[in-house]
Design a protein around this motif. Sequence first.
Motif, mmCIF file in Angstrom:
data_model
loop_
_atom_site.group_PDB
_atom_site.id
_atom_site.type_symbol
_atom_site.label_atom_id
_atom_site.label_comp_id
_atom_site.label_asym_id
_atom_site.label_seq_id
_atom_site.Cartn_x
_atom_site.Cartn_y
_atom_site.Cartn_z
ATOM 1 N N GLY A 132 -50.117 -8.885 87.469
ATOM 2 C CA GLY A 132 -49.797 -8.381 86.135
ATOM 3 C C GLY A 132 -49.335 -9.518 85.274
ATOM 4 O O GLY A 132 -49.731 -10.666 85.476
ATOM 5 N N LEU A 133 -48.478 -9.211 84.319
ATOM 6 C CA LEU A 133 -48.006 -10.253 83.418
ATOM 7 C C LEU A 133 -47.218 -11.312 84.190
ATOM 8 O O LEU A 133 -47.268 -12.499 83.854
ATOM 9 C CB LEU A 133 -47.131 -9.663 82.313
ATOM 10 N N TRP A 134 -46.514 -10.874 85.232
ATOM 11 C CA TRP A 134 -45.693 -11.837 85.956
ATOM 12 C C TRP A 134 -46.539 -12.954 86.560
ATOM 13 O O TRP A 134 -46.135 -14.128 86.552
ATOM 14 C CB TRP A 134 -44.891 -11.138 87.058
ATOM 15 N N ALA A 212 -54.352 -12.072 85.547
ATOM 16 C CA ALA A 212 -53.603 -10.963 84.960
ATOM 17 C C ALA A 212 -53.905 -9.628 85.623
ATOM 18 O O ALA A 212 -53.389 -8.604 85.197
ATOM 19 C CB ALA A 212 -53.885 -10.867 83.469
ATOM 20 N N THR A 215 -54.174 -6.217 83.534
ATOM 21 C CA THR A 215 -53.474 -6.263 82.245
ATOM 22 C C THR A 215 -54.228 -7.187 81.311
ATOM 23 O O THR A 215 -55.023 -8.019 81.730
ATOM 24 C CB THR A 215 -52.035 -6.785 82.397
ATOM 25 N N THR C 41 -52.485 -1.278 80.549
ATOM 26 C CA THR C 41 -51.110 -1.220 81.028
ATOM 27 C C THR C 41 -50.642 -2.630 81.325
ATOM 28 O O THR C 41 -51.452 -3.535 81.494
ATOM 29 C CB THR C 41 -51.012 -0.404 82.325
ATOM 30 N N ASP C 43 -49.025 -3.575 83.861
ATOM 31 C CA ASP C 43 -48.913 -3.881 85.280
ATOM 32 C C ASP C 43 -50.031 -3.170 86.004
ATOM 33 O O ASP C 43 -50.484 -2.115 85.580
ATOM 34 C CB ASP C 43 -47.552 -3.405 85.818
#
Lengths: 263, 289, 373
Positions: A132-134, A212, A215, C41, C43
């Motif tokens: 994800g964004l992390w 990503a 996302t 989304t 995540d």
Amino acid sequence: MRRERNWPLSIGFGLTVCFLYLPIVVLVVLSFNASGLPTSWGGFTTGWYERMLDNDALLDSAFNTLIVAFWATVISVVLGTLLAFGLERAVRSRALDAASYVPMVVPDIVLAIALLSFYNLVFTQWLGMGLGLWSVILGHAVFGIAFVAAIVRTRLRGFDDSTIEASQDLGATEWQTFRHVTLPQIGPGIIAGALVAFTLSLDEFVIAFFTAGTTVTFPIQVYSMVRFGVTPEINAAATVVVVVSLLLMLIALRLRGSEDTTA
Amino acid sequence: MRSARSSLARRGLLLGPALTWWAVLLAVPVALILAYSLFRRGTYGGVVYDLNLENFERIVDPIYLKVLWFSVRVSLEATAAALLIGYPAAWFIATRPKRWRTVLLVLVVLPFWTSLLIRTYAWMVLLNDQGLINEALTGIGLVDAPVKLLYNEFSIVLGLVYGYLPLMILPLYAAIERLSPELREAATDLGASPIRSFLTVTLPLTRSGVAAGCLFVFVPSLGNFIVPDLLGGGRQSMVGNLIQTQFLEARDWPFGATVALAVIALMAIVLWIQARAVARDREEGLADA
Amino acid sequence: MMRRISVLAATAALAGGIAACGAEVETSTTSGGSTGAGETTADSTPPTPSDGTLTVSNWDAYTPEGLIPGFEKETGVKVKLAKHATNEDIMGKLEASQGSGYDVVFVSGQFAEALHKRGWAAEIDHSKIPNLENLYPEANELPYDPGNKYSVPYTWGTTGICYRSDLVPSKPTSWDDLLDPAPENEGKVTMLATDRWLMLPALKSLGYSANSTDEGELEEARDLLMEQKDQLLAYDDTKFYSKLVSGEANLVEAWDGWCNYGIAEDDRIEFVVPEEGSDLWADTMVVLESSENKDEAFEFINYVLRPESGKGIVDLLTYNTPNQAAMEQLDPKLKKQYPNLGIAPSELLQQENLRDLGDAQPTWTRIVTEITS
């Protein structure tokens, strides 16, 4: 005379600013173009902005990008500044010096694929976590740290140690010396470094696309949208990203007050 | 002068976080990918783990060397142009009253918070034969027919300079800003012409800023693939395109890794030059007067 | 002053932290915009056994707006729509994640073939997709996947010359009109940039296969293309139709549906498939073997194969879909405005289907590099 009016310099700067803003002017103008194509003017409209505001995917992606850039910058500034101090003060190693530039030198597609392969092995398959964004933030910090370190180092190089000695002679602790003597003097370097890290992360596509997961950051959204042509909607969105970032910066500047005490 | 307090704990605190970050998220993953250069592409992509050096023979083909040379040349041109434009700009900002400096920096950096892709498309609109710039030129009467400003080396260099100018300006600013005005004046007071004072005093003192700025422009320029694709019209590939196509289009990770290795090796040379500039800075014990 | 910085930093960190936490929560928004429906989304969680979600990757604006919300409402299965800009991008991602991360991916036929050969494409359970019968019989005989065993076609079409009928001296009929342009057209032609389509006109003009693996043939094609370069404006995959509209180009190589974007802006633009023949490309849906939501994936594909869905696809993209039931429902006005929609499947199948090049791919890439450098 301390500051002579140097007209050629000022004009030169003015021209440089024009150069930098020329495409911006074009895209802002086009964002109000009723005709979808950049080659013909179809009349003034704010319709594209309305459509953009309706476009949740686009808005979400812009928000995601701001989050990524913010955190990547924070990590980069902290770790990069520490690294700069380490390289300038704690060790003298040409190998480490060179190593500190490696992240800039690795082609982004290589880093992107390397990170995804790595994430896939460690996080997805072993730990069962999703990307994800992390995962983008981690990747962006990799090169952000290098840029911040390089810039802060140039600042450290001319550092006047007598101010540190004076501070310590007067009984300040190491932390106090750092906060009130060192930090203000390297301040501009940190700001410059932070701006670089933030700017680089904001528009970074390749690493973001690969790491990503599902996302979407703004560059990813834009790159996939332009396959079908740059509609004024994208221009509208780009304009808004700039305006929002500008507002954030202005707020930050106002809170900071005057710049007197920074170097 | 230089602090001798380099205890292990201190070193650990300063160097540890960044180096660990890089060890885990850079060194290991990238090394694994680069190791693919020793293997072979599978028929439908993927890697066949069959140790060989064929890729290194393949890369010495004149076609790849041509692409590499073009990339280096264009990147050098872009770096030189960025330096010529960026140094005065950084100087201007650094010599304004303090409260203006951050504002001006933001002014310079702000365009770069818009997607570079969108701005590149905007440049295509500006530079094409019926674009604004040609219309202005023919309108004023400077030229008779539209000038070819797009899909050539000029547009590629322009795109690269445009894309990386703030990366030149920011480190230069950091370096110039710390110079004391007295130093600059001292040289002039002693009779040096402004140019002489600049070349012999100021420029060397900002050497590490110049080196950083040049590095920040040269390296990404070399790896850029968007600018040659769009502003170059896909007519002249650069090394960035080469790596992209190998990994993505050819799905030939082993060979892509080989090309990447070649680029990184080339960069190592550039880094070495940069590191020498840094070392010389240190030896000369730079400090404000 | 330092105190102010600390306060600012703390506030920013707090705001950023809250924002990041907030964003990490799944938001289910359906977009009302033009770029197609679907949630984004912040995540993504890996698919857990039949958790009622589907992760799909498609080109942007390639899914009709109502399709995904309609599917979600009817089946209760949530769909996460990811986007990729090119086939090569998603293939690269799949390679790095070893064929995982998605349930369904939209890729062109030759890439579906590659996914199958890599073992990452799941077998399509025809019993779970009754709407397969909506497809033209020809759509079951596509050479890259006869019988649609591991892919289901979504759209198909061909490549040709898109041109301004008012600007060209005479209507183009052959690839040579592009490869060796008339004097009026010099400097005003573009070609597609992706390797398979960059080489296509030259190979066809020389009478060779679009899937040629013969180095001699490829080199001949290369020489032809290098001769063309001086008269070529640019290699362009995305903006070629607007170059036609603006008059920057007179004739361009184009996919049939893309030419329609130009036709929609300027009806002096026309499309022709050159007499030497062209390719048959297909964009397909592939269910990944790693997917743990295969049944939902098949349900999704079944939904896409409904006539209404197919009609929505054509309305949005002005591409042909192999969905016979959908094509028969098309508004005749649409067919009139966009002639490519009138091409019969049997005609399409006369063109050469693009296949994966296998071991010859690196040679192709090298040749294209020679041309474009």
